[in-house]
Design an enzyme around this catalytic site. Structure first.
Site, PDB file in Angstrom:
ATOM      1  N   ASP A 207       6.010   4.325   4.835  1.00  0.00           N
ATOM      2  CA  ASP A 207       6.926   3.380   5.473  1.00  0.00           C
ATOM      3  C   ASP A 207       6.956   2.041   4.738  1.00  0.00           C
ATOM      4  O   ASP A 207       7.729   1.157   5.104  1.00  0.00           O
ATOM      5  CB  ASP A 207       6.590   3.197   6.966  1.00  0.00           C
ATOM      6  N   HIS A 208       6.137   1.915   3.681  1.00  0.00           N
ATOM      7  CA  HIS A 208       6.147   0.681   2.889  1.00  0.00           C
ATOM      8  C   HIS A 208       6.678   0.882   1.472  1.00  0.00           C
ATOM      9  O   HIS A 208       6.799  -0.084   0.734  1.00  0.00           O
ATOM     10  CB  HIS A 208       4.738   0.069   2.856  1.00  0.00           C
TER      11      HIS A 208
ATOM     12  N   HIS B 220       0.853  -1.204   0.000  1.00  0.00           N
ATOM     13  CA  HIS B 220       0.000   0.000   0.000  1.00  0.00           C
ATOM     14  C   HIS B 220       0.880   1.241   0.000  1.00  0.00           C
ATOM     15  O   HIS B 220       2.102   1.150   0.138  1.00  0.00           O
ATOM     16  CB  HIS B 220      -0.981  -0.017   1.172  1.00  0.00           C
TER      17      HIS B 220
ATOM     18  N   ASP C 161      -0.227  -4.250   6.978  1.00  0.00           N
ATOM     19  CA  ASP C 161      -0.890  -3.298   7.871  1.00  0.00           C
ATOM     20  C   ASP C 161      -2.379  -3.608   7.815  1.00  0.00           C
ATOM     21  O   ASP C 161      -2.994  -3.495   6.751  1.00  0.00           O
ATOM     22  CB  ASP C 161      -0.692  -1.852   7.370  1.00  0.00           C
TER      23      ASP C 161
END
Lengths: 303, 303
Positions: free
Chosen positions: B66-67, B62, B212
């Site tokens: 932070d990804h 997504h 997440d």
């Protein structure tokens, strides 16, 4: 007044272990100006003990990734950490579009104002000033639009000759006006001439930051007599052809620029990943301009 | 066949010194699949001795930074390092627009093909397969569209009973067909029954990655009986309200998911920066699902 720069990264684009892409923190009278923002800046600031919350101004030289890929993460973390204080961002115009697209798709609405000033690489311009410092762009010669930045301290107040003031019984309440260069006409007809009780302060210091550029004559003028010059030195002179092809400079060229503009001191950086040790770059530059230092990560240089 | 995952980062968004945002390297039969790509991944790969040139497939769950904030730098470095081999990128559709905008303004024309497959978070889909592995999406429940990924080994060939084959004088040239489950009718009328000379291989292993998500019933089905489950565990159960507000899970919830789906093993990660030590998260999960480990950076887990 504090006027110093801390290096957070001085590597060029290809990553090398424990060498980070370009980022510098300028501290001018305890206000913090971030200059370029390579990937990993947040880890670097934690490593060297700086708080991202102190950064109020950010200047990006150009849109090659090794100079700004850390910015979106920094701005996002400021948001996550509850920042409400504005951030002033000076950068090439398309950066705002890039940031807004990323905020949109992460459904992020910043809690703090991001005040964006587009920077154009057509002519040198005064783009910001406050009580401490003025900031001008330096149009560089790179593959894409690229500006360096010149930070100049504001003219300082005059220095008081305190012993003479005390001997002549001049009231302390007059001192602030005297520091500002004012002559005082007193009600009793007496005149206190500023020139009798003050001397000129030191000349304002300046820091010139030249991130990525082919070394040529086009950008020398604003660098004249600067106190400290940061100039990229991606290659050794033996790789001059490669430097020219990629619109970068050699360590020798950086030193020659420092000589020509009469810089007080030279920092070199933006080192190619091919150099496992940086001493040859320093040696090459210092042979021409002795007051040269490597812009090593974590080091703070007083300007 | 090698089937293992190496953790390159398992921290949530706010940076902590020496803890990096999410990224994992899946090695399946010596092909390398990168799962999510937080900032700093290139430094992490150098640190742990992995070559970015080996990555041929990238899966992004997504568009929270932070990804994926490390992706543009990784793709740029692959270009600078002269890569010509294609990269297959599976990610939410807007990521391509974000990347293309950044390439455009850095005047970068990639030397290698970036083959982009948009991933949609509406239903679980088979999005990729090759001779080794199939990859399906797992629609998660997060603040923005988010998919996990399920990697399943291809059904393995049958195991030969070599001693029996040799005792009966079955030619070695028949072995490949027997491994594939074929019965052989020989010209002399003799029949070699596959069932007499082979046994079934081990069941294909599977790795489910849930980056997440709010812990709920919506995404359990594809996780059933997986060999290894990575499930985010941002908070301790005492912060359940915060987990619900932010569409994240607690360590207890991650363990409950592992119990409900009958996972073979559980890895927990995506730790909040508030936890200076991670042992309480492990303790909370392992009390419910004993075969739990922390997804610590640098560690390789055999699936």
């Amino acid at each position: 007044m504090k006027f110093e720069v801390t290096i957070l990264g001085s590597s060029s684009a290809t990553p090398v272990y424990n060498r980070n892409p370009t980022a510098q923190l300028l501290n001018c009278n305890e206000k913090v100006y971030l200059i370029d923002c390579g990937e990993g800046i947040q880890q670097q600031m934690i490593r060297y003990g700086y708080k991202t919350s102190k950064i109020d101004y950010i200047f990006i030289s150009h849109l090659h990734g090794d100079h700004y890929f850390g910015l979106i993460g920094l701005l996002s973390s400021m948001h996550l950490n509850g920042r409400i204080k504005p951030v002033q961002l000076f950068a090439p115009a398309p950066l705002l579009e890039i940031l807004e697209l990323q905020f949109k798709h992460s459904d992020t609405i910043l809690r703090y104002p991001l005040e964006f000033t587009p920077v154009y690489a057509d002519e040198n311009r005064l783009i910001y000033e406050n009580a401490d410092v003025s900031v001008e762009t330096i149009v560089l010669n790179h593959r894409i639009p690229c500006t360096g930045y010149k930070f100049t301290e504001k003219k300082r107040l005059r220095k008081l000759l305190v012993e003479k003031l005390e001997a002549d019984g001049v009231p302390v309440s007059y001192y602030p006006l005297l520091k500002r260069g004012v002559d005082l006409d007193l009600p009793d007809g007496k005149v206190i001439l500023n020139a009798d009780y003050t001397i000129d302060s030191n000349a304002p210091k300046s820091y010139c930051y030249c991130s990525d550029t082919l070394a040529d004559d086009s950008y020398l003028e604003p660098l004249r007599n600067c106190t400290m010059l940061y100039h990229e030195a991606t290659f050794l002179q033996e790789m001059l052809d490669r430097a020219n092809q990629t619109f970068h400079s050699t360590a020798l060229q950086a030193a020659e620029v420092a000589v020509r503009v009469g810089a007080g001191k030279l920092l070199i950086g933006h080192f190619s990943s091919r150099y496992k040790t940086l001493q040859p770059l320093l040696d090459e530059a210092a042979a021409v301009f002795p007051n040269t230092e490597l812009a090593l990560e974590g080091i703070t240089f007083e300007i």
